[in-house]
Design an enzyme around this catalytic site. Structure first.
Site, short mmCIF file in Angstrom:
data_model
loop_
_atom_site.label_atom_id
_atom_site.label_comp_id
_atom_site.label_asym_id
_atom_site.label_seq_id
_atom_site.Cartn_x
_atom_site.Cartn_y
_atom_site.Cartn_z
N ASP A 123 0.86 -1.18 0.00
CA ASP A 123 0.00 0.00 0.00
C ASP A 123 0.90 1.23 0.00
O ASP A 123 2.00 1.20 0.55
CB ASP A 123 -0.89 0.03 1.24
CG ASP A 123 -1.96 -1.06 1.24
OD1 ASP A 123 -2.41 -1.44 0.14
OD2 ASP A 123 -2.35 -1.51 2.33
N ASP A 141 -7.04 -1.56 -4.51
CA ASP A 141 -8.11 -1.20 -3.56
C ASP A 141 -9.04 -0.15 -4.17
O ASP A 141 -10.26 -0.23 -4.01
CB ASP A 141 -7.51 -0.65 -2.27
CG ASP A 141 -6.63 -1.64 -1.54
OD1 ASP A 141 -6.85 -2.86 -1.69
OD2 ASP A 141 -5.72 -1.19 -0.81
#
Length: 163
Positions: A123, A141
């Site tokens: 991330d 995401d």
């Protein structure tokens, strides 16, 4: 002999492939140009901050001893198969539905690849307002969230054929 051209949404899977490629490229770049936990300011409300997530959304179960990696990888794989089957039964003309499914498939498989390769998901997108930070996330995401939004809008705007 004339072949009947498919009216199903299979060609939308190419969009899933594009999402996977963009996701993996962005994670590659994040891993090579960012340092773990050191934010790089992009805009007043946006940093790129490298983070490794062994859990799911919002690092759910991220502190467990490793079983969650297999669990979330399996869920990603099963959901992707289900959504590919759903897409295969969707009419090509249902653009919002097809795009939504393709985004979710691409996002799920992008994170699935990370879990298989590294046992975590990379991330790096960090939205914040002053000292409050939203959970760090990635392109996969984002694709999943936009895809779910499109499916919800499609379902709300499409009249049901059931009485």
């Amino acid at each position: 002999m004339v072949t009947k051209k498919s009216k199903k949404a299979w060609p939308w899977l190419w969009f899933s492939v594009l999402v996977i490629l963009l996701d993996q490229l962005s994670k590659y770049l994040a891993n090579h140009f960012l340092s773990l936990g050191h934010p790089v300011k992009i805009l007043p409300f946006l940093n790129f901050t490298l983070n490794y997530n062994t859990g799911a959304a919002f690092s759910f179960l991220g502190t467990e001893n490793g079983w969650q990696i297999i669990f979330f990888a399996a869920i990603s794989f099963v959901v992707s198969i289900f959504l590919i089957l759903w897409l295969s039964r969707t009419s090509r003309s249902e653009i919002m539905m097809s795009l939504g499914l393709s985004l979710i498939i691409g996002g799920a498989l992008g994170n699935f690849i990370d879990r298989l390769r590294w046992s975590y998901v990379t991330d790096f997108i960090d939205f914040h307002i002053k000292d409050w930070h939203f959970a760090t996330f990635n392109v996969a995401d984002s694709a999943i969230c936009v895809g779910v939004f499109l499916l919800i809008v499609h379902m709300l705007l499409t009249p049901s054929s059931k009485p």
